[in-house]
Design an enzyme around this catalytic site. Structure first.
Site, PDB file in Angstrom:
ATOM      1  N   LYS A  78      -8.812  19.583  17.710  1.00 37.74           N
ATOM      2  CA  LYS A  78      -9.575  18.924  16.643  1.00 37.74           C
ATOM      3  C   LYS A  78      -8.752  18.053  15.724  1.00 37.74           C
ATOM      4  O   LYS A  78      -9.105  16.902  15.451  1.00 37.74           O
ATOM      5  CB  LYS A  78     -10.340  19.973  15.847  1.00 37.74           C
ATOM      6  N   HIS A 114       8.373 -14.312  26.547  1.00 38.15           N
ATOM      7  CA  HIS A 114       9.671 -13.776  26.117  1.00 38.15           C
ATOM      8  C   HIS A 114       9.969 -14.166  24.670  1.00 38.15           C
ATOM      9  O   HIS A 114      11.126 -14.240  24.278  1.00 38.15           O
ATOM     10  CB  HIS A 114      10.807 -14.265  27.029  1.00 38.15           C
ATOM     11  N   ASN A 116       5.409  -8.931   1.602  1.00 43.57           N
ATOM     12  CA  ASN A 116       5.569  -8.180   2.854  1.00 43.57           C
ATOM     13  C   ASN A 116       4.236  -7.929   3.554  1.00 43.57           C
ATOM     14  O   ASN A 116       3.232  -7.655   2.900  1.00 43.57           O
ATOM     15  CB  ASN A 116       6.246  -6.837   2.562  1.00 43.57           C
ATOM     16  N   ASN A 135     -17.953  29.568  22.056  1.00 43.37           N
ATOM     17  CA  ASN A 135     -17.328  28.707  23.074  1.00 43.37           C
ATOM     18  C   ASN A 135     -18.261  27.578  23.508  1.00 43.37           C
ATOM     19  O   ASN A 135     -17.846  26.417  23.567  1.00 43.37           O
ATOM     20  CB  ASN A 135     -16.891  29.533  24.282  1.00 43.37           C
ATOM     21  N   GLU A 188       1.931  -4.192   9.282  1.00 44.45           N
ATOM     22  CA  GLU A 188       2.941  -3.219   9.706  1.00 44.45           C
ATOM     23  C   GLU A 188       2.306  -1.848   9.912  1.00 44.45           C
ATOM     24  O   GLU A 188       2.692  -1.098  10.811  1.00 44.45           O
ATOM     25  CB  GLU A 188       4.067  -3.150   8.679  1.00 44.45           C
ATOM     26  N   LYS A 198       9.610 -11.465  -2.553  1.00 49.95           N
ATOM     27  CA  LYS A 198       9.068 -10.912  -1.312  1.00 49.95           C
ATOM     28  C   LYS A 198       7.551 -10.842  -1.268  1.00 49.95           C
ATOM     29  O   LYS A 198       6.884 -10.577  -2.268  1.00 49.95           O
ATOM     30  CB  LYS A 198       9.618  -9.499  -1.109  1.00 49.95           C
ATOM     31  N   SER A 235       8.064  -6.562  -3.327  1.00 47.32           N
ATOM     32  CA  SER A 235       9.196  -5.642  -3.320  1.00 47.32           C
ATOM     33  C   SER A 235       9.478  -5.211  -4.750  1.00 47.32           C
ATOM     34  O   SER A 235       9.325  -5.998  -5.675  1.00 47.32           O
ATOM     35  CB  SER A 235      10.410  -6.342  -2.724  1.00 47.32           C
TER      36      SER A 235
HETATM   37  N1  ARG Z   1     -12.727  27.486  16.150  1.00 45.76           N
HETATM   38  C1  ARG Z   1     -12.826  27.667  17.560  1.00 45.76           C
HETATM   39  C2  ARG Z   1     -12.398  26.385  18.270  1.00 45.76           C
HETATM   40  O1  ARG Z   1     -12.338  25.406  17.650  1.00 45.76           O
HETATM   41  C3  ARG Z   1     -14.235  27.957  17.912  1.00 45.76           C
HETATM   42  C4  ARG Z   1     -14.369  28.707  19.187  1.00 45.76           C
HETATM   43  C5  ARG Z   1     -13.867  30.081  19.017  1.00 45.76           C
HETATM   44  N2  ARG Z   1     -14.049  30.849  20.178  1.00 45.76           N
HETATM   45  C6  ARG Z   1     -13.454  32.031  20.323  1.00 45.76           C
HETATM   46  N3  ARG Z   1     -13.674  32.654  21.440  1.00 45.76           N
HETATM   47  N4  ARG Z   1     -12.716  32.552  19.408  1.00 45.76           N
HETATM   48  O2  ARG Z   1     -12.098  26.368  19.445  1.00 45.76           O
END
Ligand code: ARG
Length: 476
Positions: free
Chosen positions: A335, A166, A295, A120, A300, A293, A287
Site C-alpha cells: 500500500k 547525443h 533555478n 483477505n 528538477e 539565480k 538562491s
Molecule cells: N491490513 C491487511 C493488508 O493490508 C488486511 C488483510 C489482513 N489479513 C490478514 N489475514 N491478517 O493486507
C-alpha cells in the site's frame, strides 16, 4: 477480554484464541490504519455490496441488511468529514475500524457483517477499487498535460528548433514537433493506466480467506454492483494477486520517467548556455546566496520524483517475489509504495501544465541554434544524392566540405559555389537555397516528419484525438 473483542489490542477482530495482549512494537509493525485509512471509502463500498449479498444468500434478514447499509453510509459521511480522525483512531486496520464503528452504531447486528468474508478478499477488493479509480484520475491528469503540450505547439506552430542526438546539434526541427514528441509518450502512458485499470477488473469478494465462502452469495451481482466486469475465477489467486498494483506502478514509473525526460530537456534548454526558453517565476526559485539565480526547481523535482516512483515499483516486485500462496502479511507492504507513487505522480502531472503554460520561447535564439552546428550537413549529402552521387560518397564529400567550412570558420551556406564545385563539380547554383533551414525542414515531408505542413497537421490531429479521448473518458 478487556473490550469485548478479545485480546490482541484495541478492538482486535481475532482475540478469541489469544490470552496475552499484543506487544506495542508488534502493533507499530502490524497496524496499517495509519496508511490504509485511504481505503475507507472503498472498504465501505465493498461492505455495502457484501451486506446486500448476505441478504441475498439468506444470511442476513432484509431489514438487517438495510440497517447495516444505512449505518455504513453514516460512517462514510463521518469519515469524509474528518479523514484525519480515521487515520489516528488506533484500530488495527481500516477493516477493523469500519467494523468497530458499525458495532457502535447498530450493536450486535454489526458483528454479522463479516459473515463468510475475510479481510483477505476484502482488502483485495478494496485495493482493486482504489486502483481502478486512481488510474482514471491519472489519465485525466495526463490529458491535461497533453493539452498543455498541444497548447504550446499551437502558440509557436512554425518556430524552428534545434534537434539533438547525443546532445550534439543534429538536424533542425520545429518546437511544435518537440512538443508533440512528449505528447505521444504521455499518450502511451494514458493507455497503460487504462489497461492497468482493466486488469484490476475482476472482483475477489466471495473468495473468503483463500478457498471461497460457504455462503451462497451471488458473486456476479456483487461484482456488477461494484463496477467490476465479473468475479475472479480462482479464490487462491484472488487473495494473493497484486499484479494489478504492479501494473499501476509500472504505468506510474514509466510516466514519471517520461516526465523526467521532458523536464531534463527544458532544464537544458533554459540554461544560460542554451537560452532557448525561459521558465516562469511561478515554477522557479532563487538562491539564498547567489542573487542572480533562477533555478528550475519544479522541473528538477519532476525529474527527481521518477526515482521514488520507480523505487515503488521495484519495492513491490521484490516483496512479491518468493511469496507462497495464498495471502501473507507481506502483502500489506503493497500500500505505501502505491499510495506514495500515485500521489507524487499526480503532483508532477499537475505541475507540468503550469510549467508549459508559463514557458517563453526565444524564437530568434531557437532559429539561430537550429541553423548552427552544421545541422544542414545531412541536407548537403541529400542534395548530392539528388544529383546522382551515391549516398556513401555523398556522405564522404559532404563531410569534407564540413571540414573545409570549419577550417574557414563559416557555415555551409556561406561557401561560394566555386568552392562547392571543387568538391563536387555537379553542384549547381541552387545549393544555397537547398541549405536554408526552410528547405531543410520542408524536405522532411513524410508522415511523422518535421516538415511544417506535416507538423501543422499533426497538431490539429493531436488536438482532435485528445478531445475525442477526453469525451470517451468523461463518459465512463
Ligand atoms: N491490513 C491487511 C493488508 O493490508 C488486511 C488483510 C489482513 N489479513 C490478514 N489475514 N491478517 O493486507
Amino acid at each position: 477480554m478487556t473490550d469485548g473483542h478479545g485480546a490482541g489490542g484495541s478492538g482486535a477482530m481475532w482475540g478469541g484464541r489469544f490470552e496475552g495482549a499484543s506487544d506495542p512494537l508488534f502493533r507499530a509493525l502490524n497496524d496499517s490504519l495509519p496508511f490504509d485509512h485511504r481505503l475507507v471509502r472503498h472498504d465501505l463500498q465493498g461492505s455495502i455490496a457484501w451486506a446486500r449479498a448476505l441478504a441475498g444468500a439468506g444470511a442476513l434478514a432484509a431489514v438487517e441488511a438495510e440497517q447495516i447499509i444505512s449505518a455504513l453510509g453514516d460512517i462514510g459521511a463521518m469519515a469524509a468529514s474528518n479523514p484525519r480522525a480515521v487515520a489516528e483512531a488506533g484500530d488495527e486496520d481500516v477493516h477493523s475500524w469500519v467494523e468497530s464503528r458499525l458495532i457502535e452504531r447498530v450493536g450486535a447486528l454489526g458483528k454479522k457483517l463479516h459473515t463468510g468474508r475475510s479481510r483477505n478478499d476484502q482488502v483485495a477488493t478494496d485495493l482493486r477499487l482504489y486502483v481502478r479509480e486512481e488510474c482514471l484520475a491519472r489519465v485525466d491528469e495526463i490529458r491535461r498535460t497533453q493539452d498543455a503540450l498541444v497548447g504550446a505547439a499551437e502558440r509557436w506552430p512554425d518556430a524552428p528548433f534545434p534537434g539533438y542526438t547525443h546532445l550534439q546539434p543534429a538536424q533542425p526541427t520545429l518546437f511544435a514537433h518537440w512538443c508533440l514528441a512528449h505528447f505521444e509518450a504521455l499518450d502511451r502512458d494514458a493507455d497503460r493506466f487504462l489497461s492497468a485499470r482493466a486488469r484490476a477488473g475482476l472482483c475477489p469478494l466471495g473468495s473468503g480467506a483463500l478457498t471461497g465462502t460457504t455462503f451462497p452469495v451471488d458473486r456476479e451481482s456483487i461484482a456488477r454492483e461494484l463496477g467490476f466486469d465479473g468475479p475472479t475465477r480462482n479464490s487462491l489467486d484472488a487473495v494473493s494477486d497484486r499484479d494489478f498494483v504492479v501494473d499501476a506502478l509500472h504505468a506510474a514509473a514509466l510516466c514519471a520517467v517520461h516526465l523526467s525526460r521532458f523536464a531534463e530537456d527544458l532544464i537544458i534548454y533554459s540554461t544560460a548556455e542554451f537560452s532557448l526558453v525561459t521558465l516562469s517565476d511561478a515554477v522557479t526559485s532563487g538562491s539564498s546566496l547567489m542573487p542572480q539565480k533562477k533555478n528550475p526547481d519544479a522541473l528538477e523535482l519532476l525529474r527527481g520524483k521518477s526515482g521514488r516512483i520507480t523505487g515503488a515499483l521495484v519495492a513491490l516486485l521484490t516483496t512479491l517475489k518468493g511469496l507462497p500462496l495464498a495471502y501473507n502479511k507481506d502483502l500489506q507492504e503493497d500500500k505505501e509504495p502505491l499510495f506514495d507513487a500515485l500521489r507524487h505522480l499526480s503532483l508532477s502531472l499537475r505541475a507540468a501544465p503550469v510549467v508549459l503554460d508559463g514557458l517563453t520561447l526565444h524564437t530568434d535564439a531557437c532559429a539561430r541554434a537550429a541553423a548552427a552546428g552544421y545541422s544542414n550537413a545531412t541536407e548537403l549529402a541529400d542534395y548530392l544524392v539528388r544529383i546522382n552521387v551515391p549516398f556513401r560518397d555523398a556522405h564522404e564529400v559532404a563531410g569534407r566540405i564540413v571540414r573545409f567550412a570549419i577550417e574557414r570558420g563559416q557555415p555551409l551556406e556561406a561557401i561560394d559555389l566555386a568552392d562547392f564545385r571543387r568538391f563536387a563539380p555537379a553542384i549547381g547554383p541552387d545549393i544555397h537555397e537547398a541549405l536554408t533551414i526552410q528547405a531543410t525542414l520542408a524536405r522532411r515531408n513524410v508522415p511523422g516528419g518535421t516538415a511544417p505542413g506535416r507538423v501543422q497537421a499533426a497538431v490539429t490531429s493531436a488536438r482532435l484525438r485528445l478531445a475525442t479521448k477526453r469525451e470517451q473518458e468523461a463518459a465512463r
